[in-house]
Motif scaffolding. Structure first.
Motif, PDB file in Angstrom:
ATOM      1  N   UNK A  35       0.850  -1.187   0.000  1.00  0.00           N
ATOM      2  CA  UNK A  35       0.000   0.000   0.000  1.00  0.00           C
ATOM      3  C   UNK A  35       0.884   1.233   0.000  1.00  0.00           C
ATOM      4  N   UNK A  36       0.464   2.261  -0.703  1.00  0.00           N
ATOM      5  CA  UNK A  36       1.207   3.521  -0.704  1.00  0.00           C
ATOM      6  C   UNK A  36       0.279   4.653  -0.280  1.00  0.00           C
ATOM      7  N   UNK A  37       0.865   5.627   0.387  1.00  0.00           N
ATOM      8  CA  UNK A  37       0.138   6.820   0.797  1.00  0.00           C
ATOM      9  C   UNK A  37       0.915   8.060   0.388  1.00  0.00           C
ATOM     10  N   UNK A  38       0.176   9.109   0.077  1.00  0.00           N
ATOM     11  CA  UNK A  38       0.786  10.386  -0.235  1.00  0.00           C
ATOM     12  C   UNK A  38       1.350  10.980   1.049  1.00  0.00           C
ATOM     13  N   UNK A  39       2.639  11.312   1.013  1.00  0.00           N
ATOM     14  CA  UNK A  39       3.296  11.781   2.237  1.00  0.00           C
ATOM     15  C   UNK A  39       2.672  13.065   2.762  1.00  0.00           C
ATOM     16  N   UNK A  40       2.191  13.916   1.884  1.00  0.00           N
ATOM     17  CA  UNK A  40       1.711  15.224   2.312  1.00  0.00           C
ATOM     18  C   UNK A  40       0.396  15.163   3.084  1.00  0.00           C
ATOM     19  N   UNK A  41      -0.504  14.251   2.670  1.00  0.00           N
ATOM     20  CA  UNK A  41      -1.821  14.247   3.316  1.00  0.00           C
ATOM     21  C   UNK A  41      -2.252  12.889   3.853  1.00  0.00           C
ATOM     22  N   UNK A  42      -1.468  11.841   3.644  1.00  0.00           N
ATOM     23  CA  UNK A  42      -1.781  10.530   4.190  1.00  0.00           C
ATOM     24  C   UNK A  42      -2.826   9.743   3.416  1.00  0.00           C
ATOM     25  N   UNK A  43      -3.278  10.255   2.293  1.00  0.00           N
ATOM     26  CA  UNK A  43      -4.289   9.541   1.516  1.00  0.00           C
ATOM     27  C   UNK A  43      -3.689   8.315   0.837  1.00  0.00           C
ATOM     28  N   UNK A  44      -4.465   7.215   0.801  1.00  0.00           N
ATOM     29  CA  UNK A  44      -4.019   6.023   0.084  1.00  0.00           C
ATOM     30  C   UNK A  44      -3.931   6.358  -1.402  1.00  0.00           C
ATOM     31  N   UNK A  45      -2.767   6.117  -1.992  1.00  0.00           N
ATOM     32  CA  UNK A  45      -2.573   6.409  -3.419  1.00  0.00           C
ATOM     33  C   UNK A  45      -2.911   5.194  -4.266  1.00  0.00           C
ATOM     34  N   UNK A  46      -2.360   4.041  -3.884  1.00  0.00           N
ATOM     35  CA  UNK A  46      -2.747   2.785  -4.523  1.00  0.00           C
ATOM     36  C   UNK A  46      -2.478   1.632  -3.574  1.00  0.00           C
ATOM     37  N   UNK A  47      -3.141   0.522  -3.867  1.00  0.00           N
ATOM     38  CA  UNK A  47      -2.983  -0.700  -3.087  1.00  0.00           C
ATOM     39  C   UNK A  47      -2.883  -1.856  -4.059  1.00  0.00           C
ATOM     40  N   UNK A  48      -2.009  -2.812  -3.760  1.00  0.00           N
ATOM     41  CA  UNK A  48      -1.797  -3.939  -4.672  1.00  0.00           C
ATOM     42  C   UNK A  48      -2.833  -5.044  -4.467  1.00  0.00           C
ATOM     43  N   UNK A  49      -2.864  -5.941  -5.410  1.00  0.00           N
ATOM     44  CA  UNK A  49      -3.578  -7.196  -5.205  1.00  0.00           C
ATOM     45  C   UNK A  49      -2.945  -7.935  -4.025  1.00  0.00           C
ATOM     46  N   UNK A  50      -3.664  -8.849  -3.363  1.00  0.00           N
ATOM     47  CA  UNK A  50      -3.034  -9.675  -2.320  1.00  0.00           C
ATOM     48  C   UNK A  50      -1.851 -10.451  -2.885  1.00  0.00           C
ATOM     49  N   UNK A  51      -0.814 -10.542  -2.087  1.00  0.00           N
ATOM     50  CA  UNK A  51       0.399 -11.271  -2.475  1.00  0.00           C
ATOM     51  C   UNK A  51       0.653 -12.351  -1.442  1.00  0.00           C
ATOM     52  N   UNK A  52       0.839 -13.579  -1.919  1.00  0.00           N
ATOM     53  CA  UNK A  52       1.113 -14.714  -1.021  1.00  0.00           C
ATOM     54  C   UNK A  52       2.540 -15.187  -1.255  1.00  0.00           C
ATOM     55  N   UNK A  53       3.495 -14.682  -0.502  1.00  0.00           N
ATOM     56  CA  UNK A  53       4.887 -15.099  -0.673  1.00  0.00           C
ATOM     57  C   UNK A  53       5.112 -16.493  -0.120  1.00  0.00           C
ATOM     58  N   UNK A  54       6.220 -17.133  -0.469  1.00  0.00           N
ATOM     59  CA  UNK A  54       6.530 -18.439   0.114  1.00  0.00           C
ATOM     60  C   UNK A  54       6.777 -18.317   1.612  1.00  0.00           C
ATOM     61  N   UNK A  55       6.532 -19.388   2.336  1.00  0.00           N
ATOM     62  CA  UNK A  55       6.686 -19.389   3.788  1.00  0.00           C
ATOM     63  C   UNK A  55       8.050 -19.935   4.176  1.00  0.00           C
TER      64      UNK A  55
END
Length: 370
Positions: A35-55
């Motif tokens: 997830x990313x947020x704009x540093x100036x105002x804290x708004x969510x800029x974009x969010x990725x699809x769920x990611x399932x990394x290896x365990x």
């Protein structure tokens, strides 16, 4: 918001050109999302699809429970890159790498590239300080180009870089970065520390201290003398020395893990470990504990040359480390009130702070410079 952490380290990164703060969050199904947020105002800029990394397999050493996150720059474009070591199937370990363009948009952003690097066990190290992700294993090194997802595995037989398998630690635009105690450091095929070291330092040992996509930081010191090293910032493309300062080498040479440098958003200032540089005036500041002061490890610097860090008490002292801020124009540290958080990064005029929030999380906030 809260971010997963392990031993105090959390997957947080900044994209200064895009003016974003990036981090990993846990999903309801046990995976992660970027997830990313704009540093100036804290708004969510974009969010990725769920990611399932290896365990990580049972018995894996600490340090691999939570995936890593970095922002790498390739040809002027920023990529938010997540990586994790583990097994998708028993006995088949790998390092999974996914990258997203920092200038993406949406609430289910797919990775621009995805790659799996085969490994035989937990890597010796993973470095994301240049233009590619580098995975070091015993006798083998792999690089992952974040823009294309191309994996290049070096085993020592490659004609273009026979030393990459054992000595490569990063990649910059001109090529692989190599280092060793016997040969110093170099950008393969472009320049080496031996070629750019001034005559008065030719008898000194050249050691790599830190890397960014644009700069290499090295130190030149006499054998067995760790108190009078010359720290130098090189242009990564040409090897030209841009700034230098005399400073001791922490740990008397026992610390050979590279520092992760931090630059100001405007590119003028650079900090790494106990040194800070003003590249605009080609000068440096050393806070290694000399002159009866405590050594400082820098964590961030802003566009005005105000650096932040934490002081470490002198050996044998019972005093705890204290937060400090240092105007690089004067180089004189100011100790802040005990318990004050110092920023882990600066982006778009905001300090990014990570405070403990339970045993396995940190709370991420951003504030204008105080």
């Amino acid at each position: 918001m809260t971010v997963p952490a392990e031993e105090g380290a959390a997957p947080i990164a900044t994209a200064p050109r895009s003016r974003l703060v990036a981090y990993l969050t846990r999903t309801s199904k046990g995976g992660y999302a970027v997830e990313t947020r704009e540093a100036r105002n804290g708004r969510v800029h974009w969010r990725s699809q769920p990611w399932s990394p290896p365990s990580p397999p049972d018995g894996t050493a600490e340090g691999w429970t939570v995936p890593g996150l970095a922002v790498l720059t390739d040809r002027g474009r920023e990529y938010v890159t997540a990586y994790a070591y583990g097994e998708r199937r028993p006995g088949d370990p790998s390092v999974a790498v996914v990258s997203y363009r920092a200038d993406a948009s949406g609430r289910a952003v797919a990775p621009t590239t995805a790659a799996d690097v085969p490994v035989t066990g937990a890597p010796e190290s993973i470095n994301a300080d240049g233009t590619a992700l580098v995975v070091r294993m015993e006798g083998t090194t792999a690089s992952v180009a974040v823009a294309t997802g191309t994996v290049h595995i070096y085993k020592g037989s490659e004609r273009e870089c026979t030393a990459c398998a054992d000595r490569m630690v990063a990649v910059v635009p001109k090529g692989p970065v190599l280092t060793s105690s016997a040969n110093g450091y170099e950008v393969a095929g472009a320049w080496s520390s031996a070629q750019v070291t001034p005559p008065e330092y030719k008898t000194r040992l050249a050691e790599l201290e830190g890397i960014t996509a644009d700069y290499l930081i090295g130190s030149w010191r006499a054998p067995a003398d760790f108190d009078e090293a010359r720290w130098v910032v090189h242009d990564a493309e040409s090897g030209k020395a841009l700034a230098a300062v005399t400073c001791s080498v922490p740990g008397n040479g026992t610390r050979r893990q590279l520092y992760t440098p931090h630059t100001s958003a405007n590119g003028r200032y650079l900090v790494a470990g106990p040194v800070a540089f003003d590249l605009g005036h080609a000068r440096g500041v050393c806070l290694d504990g000399g002159n009866d002061g405590d050594p400082v490890e820098f964590t961030a610097v802003d566009d005005d040359g105000l650096a932040f860090g934490t002081s470490a008490p002198q050996q044998g002292s019972d005093e705890p480390g204290r937060p400090v801020q240092v105007p690089l124009e004067t180089g004189k540290p100011k100790t802040l009130v005990a318990g004050t958080l110092v920023p882990v990064a600066m982006v778009d005029g905001r300090g990014v702070f990570a405070a403990p929030a339970g045993e396995q999380d940190v709370r991420l906030t951003a504030y204008p410079r105080f």
